[in-house]
Design an enzyme around this catalytic site. Structure first.
Site, mmCIF file in Angstrom:
data_model
loop_
_atom_site.group_PDB
_atom_site.id
_atom_site.type_symbol
_atom_site.label_atom_id
_atom_site.label_comp_id
_atom_site.label_asym_id
_atom_site.label_seq_id
_atom_site.Cartn_x
_atom_site.Cartn_y
_atom_site.Cartn_z
ATOM 1 N N TYR A 111 0.835 -1.203 0.000
ATOM 2 C CA TYR A 111 0.000 0.000 0.000
ATOM 3 C C TYR A 111 0.869 1.252 0.000
ATOM 4 O O TYR A 111 0.665 2.170 -0.799
ATOM 5 C CB TYR A 111 -0.925 -0.022 1.230
ATOM 6 C CG TYR A 111 -1.819 1.183 1.344
ATOM 7 C CD1 TYR A 111 -2.948 1.316 0.529
ATOM 8 C CD2 TYR A 111 -1.558 2.179 2.269
ATOM 9 C CE1 TYR A 111 -3.782 2.423 0.637
ATOM 10 C CE2 TYR A 111 -2.386 3.289 2.389
ATOM 11 C CZ TYR A 111 -3.494 3.404 1.571
ATOM 12 O OH TYR A 111 -4.317 4.493 1.676
ATOM 13 N N LYS A 164 1.132 4.159 -2.970
ATOM 14 C CA LYS A 164 0.852 5.572 -2.715
ATOM 15 C C LYS A 164 2.084 6.438 -2.974
ATOM 16 O O LYS A 164 1.963 7.551 -3.487
ATOM 17 C CB LYS A 164 0.330 5.770 -1.286
ATOM 18 C CG LYS A 164 -1.056 5.158 -1.067
ATOM 19 C CD LYS A 164 -2.101 5.720 -2.024
ATOM 20 C CE LYS A 164 -3.495 5.258 -1.675
ATOM 21 N NZ LYS A 164 -4.525 5.888 -2.531
#
Length: 153
Positions: free
Chosen positions: A58, A62
């Protein structure tokens, strides 16, 4: 990371990085001749900068989104009618992901108590509050001057 399921990583990268790249690409392509103010707001995360264990795919997606946003800024800044871009860290929002994080065992996610504490102290933004702040940011006359917006206030 050793317990990660390949399909979950692929889904994460598709949603958090590849989809925004493709959407932005098509938006720029199909609006290139439009002589108006054009804007793209990418939803990033503090996890791109403030790393925590058990969140590597994740956080990586990002961080990639932030890098992509900065690159698009460089590509667009000399255009006559550029697409203005920004990537925002919207803060901690009471979403399904937050519910999942709070139910994770400490062995899997050492910072689970921090997120439980934020919830107990009612320090999570509602999705509606966050959406209102994102719309304000998107419509602000200074939008796009900063490519990374760390905190919505």
């Amino acid at each position: 990371i050793e317990e990660t399921i390949s399909e979950d990583v692929i889904k994460n990268i598709n949603v958090n990085l590849i989809a925004p790249i493709l959407l932005t690409s098509n938006f720029i392509k199909f609006t290139k001749s439009w002589k108006i103010d054009k804007r793209v707001l990418n939803i990033s995360s503090g996890s791109a900068k403030y790393l925590l264990p058990s969140q590597s795919p994740y956080s990586t997606a990002k961080a990639g989104l932030d890098s992509f946003t900065k690159s698009i800024y460089l590509e667009q800044k000399e255009e006559l009618f550029p697409v203005k871009v920004a990537s925002v860290y919207p803060g901690v929002i009471d979403t399904r992901l937050q519910t999942e994080i709070r139910s994770t065992r400490k062995e899997k996610f050492p910072y689970v108590e921090l997120f439980n504490q934020l919830y107990k102290e009612e320090k999570l933004q509602t999705p509606l509050e966050t959406a209102e702040k994102l719309i304000q940011l998107l419509l602000d006359s200074d939008f796009g001057k900063e490519t990374i917006v760390e905190v919505l206030s």
